[in-house]
Design an enzyme around this catalytic site. Structure first.
Site, PDB file in Angstrom:
ATOM      1  N   CYS A  36       0.883  -1.124  -0.194  1.00 56.25           N
ATOM      2  CA  CYS A  36      -0.024  -0.127  -0.083  1.00 56.25           C
ATOM      3  C   CYS A  36       1.004   1.005  -0.021  1.00 56.25           C
ATOM      4  CB  CYS A  36      -1.073  -0.203   1.116  1.00 56.25           C
ATOM      5  SG  CYS A  36      -2.406   1.188   1.125  1.00 56.25           S
ATOM      6  N   HIS A  85      -3.271  -5.730   1.107  1.00 58.96           N
ATOM      7  CA  HIS A  85      -2.642  -6.037   2.551  1.00 58.96           C
ATOM      8  C   HIS A  85      -2.312  -7.436   2.947  1.00 58.96           C
ATOM      9  CE1 HIS A  85      -2.388  -1.618   3.959  1.00 58.96           C
ATOM     10  NE2 HIS A  85      -3.135  -1.730   3.009  1.00 58.96           N
ATOM     11  N   GLU A  88      -0.451  -8.757   5.002  1.00 55.78           N
ATOM     12  CA  GLU A  88      -0.124  -8.915   6.510  1.00 55.78           C
ATOM     13  C   GLU A  88      -1.718  -9.155   7.383  1.00 55.78           C
ATOM     14  OE1 GLU A  88      -0.658  -4.334   6.088  1.00 55.78           O
ATOM     15  OE2 GLU A  88      -0.305  -6.136   5.162  1.00 55.78           O
TER      16      GLU A  88
END
Length: 223
Positions: free
Chosen positions: A86, A194, A196
């Protein structure tokens, strides 16, 4: 143990999430501060999501000049795996480690949702654990995730296999449905979604973020 540095800029908000994902993958997370030029002997670096320096000027434009980025650029050019997520992707573009730029989403609204992607390239340091053509679901959240580049740059990315992820249902107007790209060597990858946030079944609808870190471990194990 493989040591992965996670950079914190003023305005980073997903650095702790990235560090937690690294630890869940069995790797060691090492905090790196934007004002230091030391990479603390890490084996790879993650530039996390957020709003570095408040996104003033352009997203990632000020973070690119943080002292740590001089070291990241040198390390990336020498072959160290670097992942920009991002805002981290925006920083990589501003640093010219990746081509192109992100502008406001086509709908001019912030997008936050589970996003379907297709894996287009599995020959990078961060994607080799995926199956070619795999369709995955990764959290997407951005207001300036509309990837654009000059026509000759887009042709180059297509012709050289450097488009790593493509949106299935374009959420922000990105050229050629591009969600992520790599450098020529494949050690630097940037993407807007994302991974994560897709590593823990307690809070995620998929675990499709885990192969990013398994890919890194496999590459560094062979090094």
């Amino acid at each position: 143990m493989i040591r992965v540095g996670v950079v914190t800029f003023p305005g980073s908000l997903d650095d702790e999430d990235a560090a937690r994902a690294v630890r869940l993958a069995g790797l060691e997370a090492v905090p790196l501060w934007h004002a230091s030029d030391s990479l603390a002997g890490v084996d790879a670096v993650i530039l996390p999501g957020g709003f570095s320096y408040g996104d003033y000027l352009r997203c990632g434009a000020i973070a690119r000049f943080s002292p740590v980025m001089d070291s990241v650029i040198d390390a990336a050019n020498a072959g160290m795996p670097v992942l920009g997520i991002c805002n981290g992707f925006q920083v990589l573009c501003e640093s010219h480690l990746l081509p192109g730029a992100m502008i406001r989403n086509a709908g001019r609204t912030f997008v936050c949702k589970d996003q379907s992607l297709r894996v287009e390239a599995t020959d990078t340091a961060w994607t080799n654990a995926f199956a070619p053509g795999a369709e995955i679901s990764i959290v997407l959240k951005n207001g300036e995730g509309n990837y654009q580049a000059a026509p000759d740059t887009l042709r180059m990315l297509e012709d050289t296999g450097r488009i790593v992820f493509r949106y299935l249902g374009n959420p922000n107007g990105s050229a050629n449905d591009i969600a992520g790209i790599s450098n020529e060597r494949g050690n630097v990858v940037g993407l807007m979604p994302h991974p994560e946030h897709n590593v823990d079944p307690l809070v995620a609808s998929s675990l499709d973020g885990l192969p990013f870190f398994a890919s890194l471990a496999a590459v560094l194990a062979r090094a």
